[in-house]
Design a protein around this motif. Structure first.
Motif, short mmCIF file in Angstrom:
data_model
loop_
_atom_site.label_atom_id
_atom_site.label_comp_id
_atom_site.label_asym_id
_atom_site.label_seq_id
_atom_site.Cartn_x
_atom_site.Cartn_y
_atom_site.Cartn_z
N GLU A 462 0.91 -1.15 0.07
CA GLU A 462 0.19 -0.01 -0.15
C GLU A 462 0.89 1.33 0.21
O GLU A 462 0.55 2.18 -0.90
CB GLU A 462 -0.99 -0.02 1.21
N ARG A 463 1.96 1.34 0.62
CA ARG A 463 2.66 2.34 0.93
C ARG A 463 3.71 2.45 -0.16
O ARG A 463 4.62 3.47 -0.31
CB ARG A 463 3.22 2.65 2.22
N LEU A 464 4.23 1.53 -0.63
CA LEU A 464 5.60 1.40 -1.48
C LEU A 464 5.22 0.91 -2.76
O LEU A 464 6.01 0.95 -3.91
CB LEU A 464 6.82 0.79 -0.83
N GLY A 465 4.30 0.31 -3.27
CA GLY A 465 3.99 -0.28 -4.42
C GLY A 465 4.07 0.75 -5.57
O GLY A 465 4.63 0.47 -6.51
N GLU A 466 3.32 1.81 -5.32
CA GLU A 466 3.34 2.67 -6.58
C GLU A 466 4.51 3.44 -6.66
O GLU A 466 5.10 3.53 -8.03
CB GLU A 466 2.42 3.79 -6.35
N ILE A 467 5.20 3.43 -5.64
CA ILE A 467 6.76 4.12 -5.89
C ILE A 467 7.84 3.22 -6.58
O ILE A 467 8.38 3.61 -7.46
CB ILE A 467 7.39 4.49 -4.44
N VAL A 468 7.71 2.02 -6.17
CA VAL A 468 8.48 0.81 -6.69
C VAL A 468 8.18 0.39 -8.06
O VAL A 468 9.16 0.65 -8.95
CB VAL A 468 8.73 -0.44 -5.87
N GLU A 469 6.91 0.53 -8.33
CA GLU A 469 6.58 0.37 -9.98
C GLU A 469 6.89 1.23 -10.83
O GLU A 469 7.19 0.96 -12.07
CB GLU A 469 5.19 -0.07 -9.97
N SER A 470 6.93 2.57 -10.42
CA SER A 470 7.39 3.80 -11.22
C SER A 470 9.09 4.17 -11.18
O SER A 470 9.42 4.42 -10.05
CB SER A 470 6.74 5.22 -10.72
N ALA A 471 9.49 3.63 -12.31
CA ALA A 471 10.88 3.86 -12.41
C ALA A 471 11.61 5.00 -12.05
O ALA A 471 12.50 5.41 -11.50
CB ALA A 471 11.74 3.29 -13.63
N ASN A 472 10.76 6.27 -12.54
CA ASN A 472 11.05 7.54 -12.35
C ASN A 472 11.01 7.74 -10.95
O ASN A 472 11.87 8.52 -10.14
CB ASN A 472 10.15 8.55 -13.05
N LEU A 473 9.87 7.52 -10.12
CA LEU A 473 9.67 7.81 -8.72
C LEU A 473 10.63 6.96 -8.11
O LEU A 473 11.42 7.41 -6.91
CB LEU A 473 8.31 7.33 -8.30
N SER A 474 11.09 5.73 -8.22
CA SER A 474 12.10 5.21 -7.53
C SER A 474 13.32 5.83 -7.50
O SER A 474 14.22 5.77 -6.61
CB SER A 474 12.36 3.52 -8.14
N THR A 475 13.63 6.31 -8.74
CA THR A 475 15.10 7.22 -8.73
C THR A 475 15.15 8.02 -7.83
O THR A 475 16.18 8.14 -7.39
CB THR A 475 14.96 7.57 -10.28
N TYR A 476 13.94 8.95 -7.54
CA TYR A 476 14.09 10.36 -7.09
C TYR A 476 13.92 9.89 -5.49
O TYR A 476 14.12 10.56 -4.65
CB TYR A 476 13.13 11.24 -7.53
N ILE A 477 12.78 8.91 -5.22
CA ILE A 477 12.39 8.73 -3.74
C ILE A 477 13.19 7.51 -3.02
O ILE A 477 13.42 7.71 -1.86
CB ILE A 477 10.99 8.51 -3.82
#
Length: 478
Positions: A462-477
């Motif tokens: 719930e808290r990390l799924g969206e961030i991990v799936e998005s390569a751009n978000l993973s890079t920055y966050i």
């Protein structure tokens, strides 16, 4: 001997390292053998002992897999002086920056601190007893035993005539009218009662005026810059030790006065010459220098430019690693028996890019494995200082009861591995980033919102799924 007398077999050393570091069995075996060889060497005769030199180790592996931690834990286990340096911080002789000999000076300083701490532990009771007497002198000055003033030494007087009032011994304050001095028996009774009150903390919050000793400052000479490791700092320290101490008045609580007095009394009870001799011996016989980022000074091909300086740094490191005498402000240190552990990822270069002479000085090479999902799960749960335990105990202070379920651990490890694959592989350090992001809301809300929090797979997704799936978000966050 404080370090080599740690009678641990290589198997026991590896078992101790396993408590903190996951996997990397080959590297652990290499450092365990190196540590045990020191124990063996100490028990040889003089005719053979000097000829046996340490077999330096080169660790090869990506960041975050445990290279530094293995060396640091080994030094702690052995009780050996240890410093970690980065090869990229040094410059070739002739350039502005730190020279490679400063790593040896740092090792001596680490040994000095280690021996000082041991000596202070030996005299802590005597120093505390003397500190209590000084506190009683402040609280009941009329019961203070008579003392005689110490005259200024001739050397300090001559320096005072040269530099003016900078080094003049402070004049004793004029005597103040006091109440009648109690009789010796009465003064003894007062001091005994005050001693008991100080020990039980009755006076802890009372404010008193104390005089704290500060070393006299030597004027800077001839453009010498202490930060560059020149002789200016050494000269200032040498003269400062011969000059009278400067007294600075402070108003502090009794408990703080007792602490500062205990430090001063401990320093008086410690023989610093003996400390320096033991520190130099220990650094030379048992010291460990960990040189990180060694691959960053390995030049692949002769391209000129920065590569010239990199090769120069390697050539400057070479004599220290193979054995030389380095002058420090505490005395000369021979590096023949210092254990050097170098490490690097070697992504853009390879060990054969190091100059041949330096390669030969690191005969033992171990390759550390990249971490798997199972390693990530183990790091999260099994070591003595496991990350989940750290966060659980941290938030328990605020009344938050964290519980990590097996599927939550599995999901955390999976996400950390996925982000490492999508972006840069930073190994186990990714777990710190992922856990901080996961528990950000819980940490922010505590202690206003205390209670039980269960970290299961659904919570993590719930808290990390969206961030991990998005390569751009993973890079920055992450």
């Amino acid at each position: 001997m404080a370090t080599a007398d740690v009678n641990l077999t290589p198997r026991q050393i590896v078992a101790e390292l396993d408590r903190y570091i996951v996997g990397q069995g080959k590297a652990k075996r290499a450092v365990a053998i190196a540590m045990r060889n020191r124990f063996r060497r100490d028990r040889l005769g003089d005719d053979m002992r000097d000829d046996i030199i340490p077999k330096n180790i080169l660790m090869i592996g990506p960041t975050g897999v445990g290279k530094t931690e293995i060396a640091r834990r080994l030094a702690t286990l052995a009780g050996a002086p240890f410093v970690k340096v980065e090869a990229t911080k040094y410059t070739e002789v002739g350039y502005v920056g730190r020279d490679v000999e400063s790593m040896v000076r740092d090792l001596v300083e680490a040994a000095i601190r280690m021996v000082q701490d041991e000596r202070r532990a030996d005299v802590v009771e005597a120093a505390d007893a003397a500190a209590i007497e000084r506190v009683i002198d402040l609280l009941y000055p009329d019961t203070r035993p008579p003392t005689t003033a110490q005259p200024m030494n001739a050397f300090a007087q001559s320096l005072g005539s040269i530099f003016g009032n900078t080094f003049q011994q402070p004049q004793a304050p004029a005597p103040q009218p006091t109440s009648p001095t109690p009789a010796p028996e009465q003064a003894k009774t007062i001091r005994e009662q005050a001693r008991a009150d100080v020990v039980r903390g009755f006076f802890d919050v009372r404010l008193v005026d104390i005089e704290v000793e500060e070393a006299a400052q030597m004027p800077m000479m001839g453009g010498m810059d202490p930060s560059m490791g020149g002789g200016g700092a050494d000269m200032g320290e040498m003269l400062g030790n011969l000059l009278p101490k400067k007294k600075v008045k402070k108003r502090v609580t009794v408990v703080e006065a007792r602490r500062q007095f205990a430090q001063e009394e401990a320093n008086k009870l410690i023989d610093m010459d003996a400390v320096k001799r033991e520190a130099l011996r220990r650094a030379g016989e048992n010291g460990i220098i960990f040189i990180d980022e060694i691959d960053k000074v390995a030049a692949s091909g002769n391209r000129g430019g920065a590569d010239v300086s990199r090769e120069g740094v390697q050539r400057d490191i070479l004599p220290i690693v193979e054995g030389s005498t380095v002058n420090t402000k505490h005395g000369a240190l021979k590096t023949d028996h210092v254990l050097f552990i170098a490490a690097g990822a070697f992504h853009m270069s390879k060990p054969s890019d190091l100059i041949p002479e330096l390669q030969g000085r690191f005969p033992i090479r171990v390759e550390l494995d990249s971490l798997s999902i199972d390693d990530m799960k183990t790091i999260l749960t099994q070591p003595k200082n496991a990350l989940t335990q750290q966060y659980t105990q941290l938030l328990a202070v605020e009344g938050v009861e964290l519980t990590f379920t097996p599927d939550g651990i599995e999901q955390l490890a999976t996400f950390a591995m996925k982000v490492n694959e999508q972006t840069e592989n930073i190994g186990a350090r990714r777990l710190h980033t992922v856990l901080e992001r996961l528990l950000e809301d819980v940490s922010y809300a505590a202690p206003e919102e205390s209670g039980a929090v269960t970290i299961d797979g659904a919570y993590v997704r719930e808290r990390l799924g969206e961030i991990v799936e998005s390569a751009n978000l993973s890079t920055y966050i992450l």
